[in-house]
Design an enzyme around this catalytic site. Structure first.
Site, PDB file in Angstrom:
ATOM      1  N   GLU A   2       2.927 -18.963 -11.168  1.00  0.00           N
ATOM      2  CA  GLU A   2       2.793 -17.495 -11.232  1.00  0.00           C
ATOM      3  C   GLU A   2       2.241 -17.070  -9.883  1.00  0.00           C
ATOM      4  O   GLU A   2       1.086 -17.372  -9.563  1.00  0.00           O
ATOM      5  CB  GLU A   2       1.811 -17.083 -12.343  1.00  0.00           C
ATOM      6  CG  GLU A   2       2.260 -17.408 -13.753  1.00  0.00           C
ATOM      7  CD  GLU A   2       3.327 -16.465 -14.275  1.00  0.00           C
ATOM      8  OE1 GLU A   2       3.759 -15.554 -13.534  1.00  0.00           O
ATOM      9  OE2 GLU A   2       3.747 -16.662 -15.418  1.00  0.00           O
ATOM     10  N   LYS A   4      -8.773 -26.421 -12.910  1.00  0.00           N
ATOM     11  CA  LYS A   4      -9.509 -26.196 -11.667  1.00  0.00           C
ATOM     12  C   LYS A   4      -9.562 -24.697 -11.391  1.00  0.00           C
ATOM     13  O   LYS A   4      -8.567 -24.075 -11.038  1.00  0.00           O
ATOM     14  CB  LYS A   4      -8.863 -26.903 -10.473  1.00  0.00           C
ATOM     15  CG  LYS A   4      -9.865 -26.976  -9.323  1.00  0.00           C
ATOM     16  CD  LYS A   4      -9.257 -27.108  -7.957  1.00  0.00           C
ATOM     17  CE  LYS A   4      -8.891 -25.810  -7.301  1.00  0.00           C
ATOM     18  NZ  LYS A   4      -9.982 -24.876  -7.046  1.00  0.00           N
ATOM     19  N   CYS A  59      -2.050  -9.402  -9.212  1.00  0.00           N
ATOM     20  CA  CYS A  59      -0.708  -9.804  -8.794  1.00  0.00           C
ATOM     21  C   CYS A  59       0.318  -8.729  -9.130  1.00  0.00           C
ATOM     22  O   CYS A  59       1.330  -8.603  -8.472  1.00  0.00           O
ATOM     23  CB  CYS A  59      -0.337 -11.114  -9.467  1.00  0.00           C
ATOM     24  SG  CYS A  59      -0.503 -11.059 -11.250  1.00  0.00           S
TER      25      CYS A  59
END
Ligand code: NAD
Length: 500
Positions: free
Chosen positions: A253, A178, A287
């Protein structure tokens, strides 16, 4: 308005609309105009996709495909990605606003995941156990865990899918992916290559849609054995809780608030470059952003002068142009979030020394542009130093010595990455050991490789991606016992050490 490109999603080897027939628009973040229509999948589509993946894993041709053949298909996929890298990059730039220069580099390197794990596929071995019982042959099989749900964010869809999909396929799993509702198009283009590489129907499926409508039914589906998630901390927590109800294996993560630590014995120009790359590359929407620059007090003024001079020259503009260095914020809610944090930092008393707001057209900006922003005089207890902004906003904090740098560096809930700029090898080694982060870069920043484990300490995540060990996230171990003894022993006594 130009007509929108209509996408279908890919379930069970078929290109299909959502069962409801509904779609949603995907926007080009540079122009702010919608350009594509994406199927709005829900629970029924998820069920179809998971059932297709389950059938392919349990009884379909995938179950009989040898590990060597799986590896061959993966290498073919790698070749197809290499041949189509330019087209994939163009879609991602249009849908996501990432720089073409960054996407060129990413798409050129992307095949490596399929080559590396394709090569690993037939090197997964069990072992023969040195049994402590006579007349027993005991060995292990390492088997695919089953259907894996893969949920990825908007900031690097193709790359973050590769980190999950490549080890999962190598392990023999099947998958339902997804993508983010903001950036689904590049993955759907990629699926054409998966089809061409010869993967049987149902091995890789995609459900496009929102977290609530498509993500949650996927995480909770009883036939999903493992959830591999990349995204924000709050969503990660929700996914973890939902997956726990079904006792699924989970890897996460999540975000970061990484310190990029500059010592007075650094090579100053390299450190300036490294701090810039940590926060303004990818418009800070990464990130691993080095969003806290920790600068040793003794060099603060000289360092800031150079940093501001270089950051001021960062060229904003059309992400498609090779000379652009800072692109748009990818989604409208993210744009608002970054502006909110700039306001919070100002209210907290941080000193804005560069940027600090939206960038107009005269500065190269488009609809969702924010100027590279630097806050000085930040203290580590401020929200701007503790919370992930996910945009081009740097907080500068000073420190006295190594001990102080370690204390401040570790004083956040996150632990994804850290950078250290020093020429002193002893200091570098101590910092690498004492910083609580999954990745520590010494005199470099934002380097990643398929060969090197990546993941978070503390609230930055659970599990590791990349590197050989990542394949274990998609495997489970079976212990097989074969007795060669006469008779089957006392049925009322457990067969412990020494007895068969
Ligand atoms: P997000 O958490 O909002 O969304 C991530 C994905 O989860 C999307 O596909 C979304 O649709 C889906 N989702 C949302 N709610 C869900 C739910 N209830 N159940 C199941 N799925 C759901 O994150 P984002 O805004 O797309 O991306 C930015 C975040 O991702 C940042 O926090 C960033 O640090 C993180 N990130 C982490 C890494 C890493 O490797 N550690 C890499 C890139 C991005």
């Amino acid at each position: 308005m130009a007509s929108l490109q209509e996408y279908k999603t890919h379930i069970g080897g078929q290109w299909v609309p959502a069962e409801s027939g509904e779609t949603f628009e995907s926007e080009d973040p540079y122009t702010g105009e919608p350009w594509a229509l994406i199927p709005r999948c829900g629970a029924r589509d998820v069920d179809k996709a998971v059932e297709a993946a389950y059938a392919a894993w349990e009884s379909g041709p995938w179950a009989e495909t040898t590990a060597t053949a799986r590896g061959r298909m993966m290498r073919k996929l790698g070749d197809l990605i290499a041949e189509n890298a330019e087209a994939l990059a163009r879609t991602e730039v249009r849908d996501n606003g990432k720089l073409m220069s960054e996407m060129h580099a990413q798409c050129k390197y992307l095949p490596e995941w399929y080559y590396f794990y394709g090569g690993l596929a037939d090197k997964v071995e069990g072992s023969v156990i040195a049994s402590d019982k006579p007349d027993i042959l005991n060995y292990t099989l390492r088997e695919p865990i089953g259907v894996c749900a893969m949920i990825v964010p908007w900031n690097s869809p193709l790359l973050l899918v590769a980190w999950k999909l490549a080890p999962a396929l190598a392990a023999g799993c099947t998958c339902v992916i997804k993508p983010s509702e903001f950036t689904s198009a590049s993955l759907l283009d990629f699926m054409k290559l998966v089809e061409r590489a010869g993967f049987p129907p149902g091995v890789v499926n995609v459900v496009t849609g929102t977290g609530k409508e498509a993500g949650e039914p996927l995480v909770t589906h009883p036939k999903v054995a493992k959830v591999a998630f990349t995204g924000g901390g709050l969503t990660g927590r929700r996914v973890y809780e939902l997956a726990a109800r079904g006792l699924k294996k989970v890897s996460l993560e999540l975000g970061g608030k990484s310190p990029n630590i500059v010592f007075d014995d650094c090579i100053m120009d390299d450190a300036v470059n490294g701090v810039i790359s940590g926060i303004f590359a990818a418009t800070g929407q990464t990130c691993i952003a080095g969003s806290r620059a920790l600068v040793q007090e003794s060099i603060h003024d000289e360092f800031m002068e150079k940093l501001i001079e270089v950051a001021r020259q960062a060229r904003m503009g059309d992400p498609k142009l090779p000379e652009t260095q800072v692109g748009p914020i990818t989604t409208p809610p993210q744009y608002e979030k970054v502006l909110d944090y700039i306001g919070i930092a100002k209210d907290e008393g941080a000193l804005c020394v560069l940027g600090g707001g939206p960038a107009g057209a005269d500065e190269g900006g488009g609809k969702y542009f924010i100027k590279p922003t630097i806050f000085d005089n930040v203290t580590n207890d401020m929200r701007i130093a503790q919370e992930e902004v996910f945009g081009p906003v740097l907080s500068v904090i000073t420190f006295k010595d190594e001990e102080d740098a370690i204390r401040i560096g570790n004083d956040v809930v996150y632990g994804l990455a850290a950078g250290v700029w020093t020429q002193n090898i002893k200091r570098a080694t101590i910092m690498a050991r004492r910083l609580r982060a999954g990745t520590v870069w010494i005199n470099t920043y934002r380097a990643v490789s398929v060969t090197s484990p990546f993941g978070g300490y503390k609230q930055s995540g659970i599990g590791r991606e990349n590197g050989q060990a990542a394949i274990n996230e998609y495997l489970q171990t079976k212990s097989v016992w074969i007795s060669t003894a006469e008779g089957s022993g006392n049925p009322f006594v457990m067969k412990v050490a020494g007895s068969s």
